[in-house]
Design a protein around this motif. Structure first.
Motif, PDB file in Angstrom:
ATOM      1  N   GLU A 134      66.848  82.007 -79.784  1.00 15.12           N
ATOM      2  CA  GLU A 134      68.219  81.861 -79.291  1.00 15.12           C
ATOM      3  C   GLU A 134      68.414  80.515 -78.592  1.00 15.12           C
ATOM      4  O   GLU A 134      69.469  79.890 -78.724  1.00 15.12           O
ATOM      5  CB  GLU A 134      68.570  83.001 -78.340  1.00 15.12           C
ATOM      6  CG  GLU A 134      68.751  84.327 -79.045  1.00 15.12           C
ATOM      7  CD  GLU A 134      68.904  85.512 -78.110  1.00 15.12           C
ATOM      8  OE1 GLU A 134      69.578  86.485 -78.507  1.00 15.12           O
ATOM      9  OE2 GLU A 134      68.351  85.482 -76.984  1.00 15.12           O
ATOM     10  N   ILE A 135      67.394  80.060 -77.889  1.00 22.84           N
ATOM     11  CA  ILE A 135      67.496  78.763 -77.217  1.00 22.84           C
ATOM     12  C   ILE A 135      67.545  77.628 -78.238  1.00 22.84           C
ATOM     13  O   ILE A 135      68.317  76.682 -78.078  1.00 22.84           O
ATOM     14  CB  ILE A 135      66.344  78.573 -76.212  1.00 22.84           C
ATOM     15  CG1 ILE A 135      66.505  79.557 -75.061  1.00 22.84           C
ATOM     16  CG2 ILE A 135      66.306  77.138 -75.693  1.00 22.84           C
ATOM     17  CD1 ILE A 135      65.319  79.631 -74.117  1.00 22.84           C
ATOM     18  N   ILE A 136      66.770  77.732 -79.293  1.00 21.97           N
ATOM     19  CA  ILE A 136      66.828  76.705 -80.338  1.00 21.97           C
ATOM     20  C   ILE A 136      68.234  76.671 -80.943  1.00 21.97           C
ATOM     21  O   ILE A 136      68.814  75.596 -81.135  1.00 21.97           O
ATOM     22  CB  ILE A 136      65.745  76.934 -81.418  1.00 21.97           C
ATOM     23  CG1 ILE A 136      64.349  76.740 -80.810  1.00 21.97           C
ATOM     24  CG2 ILE A 136      65.967  75.995 -82.612  1.00 21.97           C
ATOM     25  CD1 ILE A 136      63.209  77.191 -81.705  1.00 21.97           C
ATOM     26  N   ALA A 146      70.546  84.679 -83.904  1.00 20.22           N
ATOM     27  CA  ALA A 146      69.412  83.764 -84.072  1.00 20.22           C
ATOM     28  C   ALA A 146      68.087  84.497 -84.236  1.00 20.22           C
ATOM     29  O   ALA A 146      67.210  84.034 -84.965  1.00 20.22           O
ATOM     30  CB  ALA A 146      69.329  82.807 -82.887  1.00 20.22           C
ATOM     31  N   ASP A 147      67.934  85.624 -83.569  1.00 19.97           N
ATOM     32  CA  ASP A 147      66.653  86.326 -83.629  1.00 19.97           C
ATOM     33  C   ASP A 147      66.326  86.875 -85.012  1.00 19.97           C
ATOM     34  O   ASP A 147      65.168  87.155 -85.313  1.00 19.97           O
ATOM     35  CB  ASP A 147      66.609  87.452 -82.595  1.00 19.97           C
ATOM     36  CG  ASP A 147      66.444  86.914 -81.179  1.00 19.97           C
ATOM     37  OD1 ASP A 147      65.907  85.802 -81.030  1.00 19.97           O
ATOM     38  OD2 ASP A 147      66.860  87.611 -80.238  1.00 19.97           O
ATOM     39  N   SER A 148      67.333  87.003 -85.870  1.00 17.58           N
ATOM     40  CA  SER A 148      67.064  87.483 -87.226  1.00 17.58           C
ATOM     41  C   SER A 148      66.714  86.336 -88.187  1.00 17.58           C
ATOM     42  O   SER A 148      66.350  86.581 -89.333  1.00 17.58           O
ATOM     43  CB  SER A 148      68.271  88.251 -87.766  1.00 17.58           C
ATOM     44  OG  SER A 148      69.346  87.373 -88.005  1.00 17.58           O
ATOM     45  N   ARG A 149      66.799  85.117 -87.700  1.00 13.84           N
ATOM     46  CA  ARG A 149      66.526  83.955 -88.546  1.00 13.84           C
ATOM     47  C   ARG A 149      65.047  83.612 -88.529  1.00 13.84           C
ATOM     48  O   ARG A 149      64.332  83.900 -87.573  1.00 13.84           O
ATOM     49  CB  ARG A 149      67.339  82.751 -88.064  1.00 13.84           C
ATOM     50  CG  ARG A 149      68.837  82.977 -88.265  1.00 13.84           C
ATOM     51  CD  ARG A 149      69.642  81.777 -87.901  1.00 13.84           C
ATOM     52  NE  ARG A 149      69.277  80.635 -88.733  1.00 13.84           N
ATOM     53  CZ  ARG A 149      69.737  79.412 -88.516  1.00 13.84           C
ATOM     54  NH1 ARG A 149      70.547  79.163 -87.517  1.00 13.84           N
ATOM     55  NH2 ARG A 149      69.367  78.410 -89.296  1.00 13.84           N
ATOM     56  N   HIS A 150      64.613  82.957 -89.585  1.00 14.93           N
ATOM     57  CA  HIS A 150      63.246  82.447 -89.648  1.00 14.93           C
ATOM     58  C   HIS A 150      63.163  81.179 -88.804  1.00 14.93           C
ATOM     59  O   HIS A 150      64.096  80.380 -88.778  1.00 14.93           O
ATOM     60  CB  HIS A 150      62.838  82.144 -91.091  1.00 14.93           C
ATOM     61  CG  HIS A 150      62.722  83.360 -91.936  1.00 14.93           C
ATOM     62  ND1 HIS A 150      61.659  84.228 -91.858  1.00 14.93           N
ATOM     63  CD2 HIS A 150      63.554  83.873 -92.877  1.00 14.93           C
ATOM     64  CE1 HIS A 150      61.830  85.200 -92.706  1.00 14.93           C
ATOM     65  NE2 HIS A 150      62.982  85.024 -93.338  1.00 14.93           N
ATOM     66  N   LEU A 151      62.047  80.999 -88.154  1.00 15.68           N
ATOM     67  CA  LEU A 151      61.848  79.827 -87.312  1.00 15.68           C
ATOM     68  C   LEU A 151      62.079  78.536 -88.088  1.00 15.68           C
ATOM     69  O   LEU A 151      62.761  77.625 -87.619  1.00 15.68           O
ATOM     70  CB  LEU A 151      60.438  79.838 -86.711  1.00 15.68           C
ATOM     71  CG  LEU A 151      60.073  78.602 -85.900  1.00 15.68           C
ATOM     72  CD1 LEU A 151      60.967  78.462 -84.688  1.00 15.68           C
ATOM     73  CD2 LEU A 151      58.615  78.650 -85.506  1.00 15.68           C
ATOM     74  N   GLN A 152      61.527  78.444 -89.290  1.00 18.10           N
ATOM     75  CA  GLN A 152      61.660  77.213 -90.071  1.00 18.10           C
ATOM     76  C   GLN A 152      63.120  76.906 -90.385  1.00 18.10           C
ATOM     77  O   GLN A 152      63.524  75.746 -90.402  1.00 18.10           O
ATOM     78  CB  GLN A 152      60.834  77.283 -91.356  1.00 18.10           C
ATOM     79  CG  GLN A 152      60.695  75.932 -92.033  1.00 18.10           C
ATOM     80  CD  GLN A 152      60.126  74.856 -91.104  1.00 18.10           C
ATOM     81  OE1 GLN A 152      59.110  75.046 -90.459  1.00 18.10           O
ATOM     82  NE2 GLN A 152      60.809  73.723 -91.009  1.00 18.10           N
TER      83      GLN A 152
END
Length: 171
Positions: free
Chosen positions: A63-65, A104-110
């Motif tokens: 979420e911060i990203i 955001a938490d459901s997204r992939h980091l990349q």
């Protein structure tokens, strides 16, 4: 251009923390360098930490990203408007509402890091296009005076601030 050229009348006192974190760096160089440092830093965070909240109601690393991405888009837009001598008072935004509505938490980091990189490349291209006169222009955003160049340093300091929060509270 470094922060030594930015007067404290070019930004609200609230932003002094971010400006201070960007002290003694060349704005354009640091916009690029700190992106790469941040991505490398984030890629070394253990996977189980990305959905971690250090306290009730606090944001996750993902979420911060996303918050960094959203903030950079908004502030770059402000820089564009002010650089073009648009005298319209630009509204603020509720960062908490933005985060709640990102998923955001459901997204992939990349995916998040790729988006951050693309947004930063756009920010870099925009700031490289500004003349010195445009960088010095003042406008009104969130009911306070801000210069285009202060925005560039705020973006750097904002990212560095959140990386420091990761180090202190998440790892």
């Amino acid at each position: 251009m470094t922060t030594t050229e930015v007067k404290n009348t070019e930004y609200a006192p609230y932003y002094s923390t971010y400006i201070e974190k960007a002290k003694n760096v060349d704005m354009l160089e640091e916009l690029e360098i700190c992106l790469h440092e941040f991505i490398k830093f984030v890629q070394n965070i253990p996977m189980d930490k990305f959905d971690y909240r250090y306290a009730e109601g606090k944001w996750t690393i993902k979420e911060i990203i996303q918050h960094i991405i959203d903030t950079e888009r908004i502030f770059s837009y402000r820089a564009l408007r002010i650089s073009r001598n648009d005298t319209t008072s630009l509204p603020g935004f509720d960062e908490n509402e933005y985060v709640v509505n990102t998923d955001a938490d459901s997204r992939h980091l990349q995916s998040l890091l790729t988006e951050l990189s693309i947004v930063r490349q756009s920010t870099l291209a925009l700031f490289k296009s500004f003349s010195n006169a445009q960088l010095e222009r003042l406008g009104l955003a969130s009911n306070t005076t801000i210069s285009v160049r202060a925005i560039g340093f705020i973006l750097i300091g904002h990212q560095k601030h959140h990386q420091q929060i990761f180090e202190e509270r998440y790892l």
